[in-house]
Write a protein that holds these residues in place. Structure first.
Motif, PDB file in Angstrom:
ATOM      1  N   GLY A  94      -5.277  38.898  26.987  1.00  0.00           N
ATOM      2  CA  GLY A  94      -5.531  37.473  26.825  1.00  0.00           C
ATOM      3  C   GLY A  94      -5.136  36.899  25.481  1.00  0.00           C
ATOM      4  N   LEU A  95      -4.608  37.746  24.580  1.00  0.00           N
ATOM      5  CA  LEU A  95      -4.284  37.274  23.237  1.00  0.00           C
ATOM      6  C   LEU A  95      -3.140  36.256  23.260  1.00  0.00           C
ATOM      7  CD1 LEU A  95      -2.427  37.735  20.463  1.00  0.00           C
ATOM      8  CD2 LEU A  95      -4.885  37.374  20.245  1.00  0.00           C
ATOM      9  N   GLU A  97      -2.196  34.289  25.633  1.00  0.00           N
ATOM     10  CA  GLU A  97      -2.680  33.034  26.213  1.00  0.00           C
ATOM     11  C   GLU A  97      -3.540  32.257  25.210  1.00  0.00           C
ATOM     12  OE1 GLU A  97      -1.522  35.811  29.366  1.00  0.00           O
ATOM     13  OE2 GLU A  97      -2.843  36.007  27.608  1.00  0.00           O
ATOM     14  N   LEU A  98      -4.343  32.990  24.422  1.00  0.00           N
ATOM     15  CA  LEU A  98      -5.146  32.333  23.389  1.00  0.00           C
ATOM     16  C   LEU A  98      -4.244  31.630  22.375  1.00  0.00           C
ATOM     17  CD1 LEU A  98      -7.867  31.884  21.808  1.00  0.00           C
ATOM     18  CD2 LEU A  98      -7.280  33.977  20.568  1.00  0.00           C
ATOM     19  N   ARG A 101      -2.885  28.445  23.811  1.00  0.00           N
ATOM     20  CA  ARG A 101      -3.880  27.372  23.853  1.00  0.00           C
ATOM     21  C   ARG A 101      -4.075  26.748  22.478  1.00  0.00           C
ATOM     22  NH1 ARG A 101      -9.249  29.361  26.799  1.00  0.00           N
ATOM     23  NH2 ARG A 101      -9.693  27.110  26.773  1.00  0.00           N
ATOM     24  N   LEU A 102      -4.134  27.594  21.446  1.00  0.00           N
ATOM     25  CA  LEU A 102      -4.290  27.064  20.095  1.00  0.00           C
ATOM     26  C   LEU A 102      -3.078  26.231  19.685  1.00  0.00           C
ATOM     27  CD1 LEU A 102      -5.873  30.171  18.349  1.00  0.00           C
ATOM     28  CD2 LEU A 102      -7.023  28.005  18.880  1.00  0.00           C
ATOM     29  N   MET A 210     -11.668  36.346  25.009  1.00  0.00           N
ATOM     30  CA  MET A 210     -10.690  35.418  24.436  1.00  0.00           C
ATOM     31  C   MET A 210     -11.062  33.971  24.732  1.00  0.00           C
ATOM     32  SD  MET A 210      -8.400  37.016  22.666  1.00  0.00           S
ATOM     33  CE  MET A 210      -7.940  38.748  22.407  1.00  0.00           C
ATOM     34  N   ASP A 211     -11.626  33.708  25.904  1.00  0.00           N
ATOM     35  CA  ASP A 211     -12.055  32.347  26.222  1.00  0.00           C
ATOM     36  C   ASP A 211     -13.147  31.888  25.259  1.00  0.00           C
ATOM     37  OD1 ASP A 211     -10.287  31.985  28.310  1.00  0.00           O
ATOM     38  OD2 ASP A 211     -11.718  32.588  29.864  1.00  0.00           O
ATOM     39  N   PHE A 214     -11.633  31.106  21.848  1.00  0.00           N
ATOM     40  CA  PHE A 214     -11.030  29.764  21.782  1.00  0.00           C
ATOM     41  C   PHE A 214     -12.096  28.699  21.579  1.00  0.00           C
ATOM     42  CE2 PHE A 214      -9.821  25.766  23.756  1.00  0.00           C
ATOM     43  CZ  PHE A 214      -8.652  25.482  23.073  1.00  0.00           C
TER      44      PHE A 214
END
Length: 222
Positions: A94-95, A97-98, A101-102, A210-211, A214
């Motif tokens: 998930g890194l 994807e994080l 998002r950032l 990871m969610d 964020f």
């Protein structure tokens, strides 16, 4: 518009590197005829500069011996890399994807790590994420964590103020570094120190996914 900066530790936060760290430490100890280092103790020093890590591992030894062991450790990594036996340092799930998002939220990204310049470059380049970071700070150019020097330089590179920055890491050293630099410190529980230690060292919050990470980063963002 306020510049928002998320500063990440590397080992234990972005990537799972414990197999290589433990193997290189074994080789460093063996080079001086020392016994097999305890892997739990090795994981405890992840994030420190090499000489400081050796001081923690062998507090009774002379300072010069810590330097010698640090050199053995670096040589071990070169040997493992050269003979093709260095293990992969996988990104945590998930890194990527994080980071996406950032980026969409307008955050700038940086790294502050106990790795060397060479080690960090190889790691981030292998995973194709080096270009995402505006500042890469390593133990080659700064005092060991928890000294705030790496964060100060990352802030300067990004043009960010402490109130608009966060330090994300898995060890008490990362949290203490964030506190020393007057930035919000966020701990992650998938690395090498547990949540209680992170909180005691000054973590503002702890992320267990990871969610959650964020959400913690975005909370109270300037």
């Amino acid at each position: 518009m306020t510049t928002r900066l998320a500063i990440f530790d590397c080992d234990g936060t972005l990537v799972d590197s414990q197999a290589n760290i433990c193997r290189a430490m074994e080789m460093a100890f063996a080079a001086e005829g020392l016994g097999h280092p305890d892997h739990h103790r090795v994981r405890r020093i992840v994030g420190l500069s090499l000489v400081e890590a050796m001081r923690v591992m062998l507090p009774e030894a002379e300072p010069q011996f810590h330097v010698v062991l640090a050199d053995h450790y670096k040589n071990a990594f070169h040997e493992l890399r050269g003979n093709g036996t260095l293990q992969q340092e996988p990104l945590y799930d998930g890194l990527t994807e994080l980071l996406d998002r950032l980026d969409r939220q307008g955050w700038m990204l940086a790294v502050a790590t106990g790795k060397s310049d060479r080690g960090l470059d190889l790691c981030l380049t292998h995973h194709g994420i080096k270009h995402r970071f505006v500042s890469l700070q390593t133990a080659d150019r700064h005092p060991s964590k928890p000294h705030p020097s790496m964060i100060y330089q990352a802030l300067a590179d990004a043009g960010a103020e402490p109130h608009a920055a966060v330090m994300i890491g898995d060890t008490s050293y990362d949290m203490a570094m964030g506190v020393a630099a007057n930035v919000r410190a966020i701990g992650v529980d998938w690395g090498y120190h547990d949540a209680a230690e992170l909180t005691q060292a000054g973590a503002d919050s702890i992320a267990y996914s990871m969610d959650e990470l964020f959400d913690h980063i975005a909370r109270d963002a300037a």
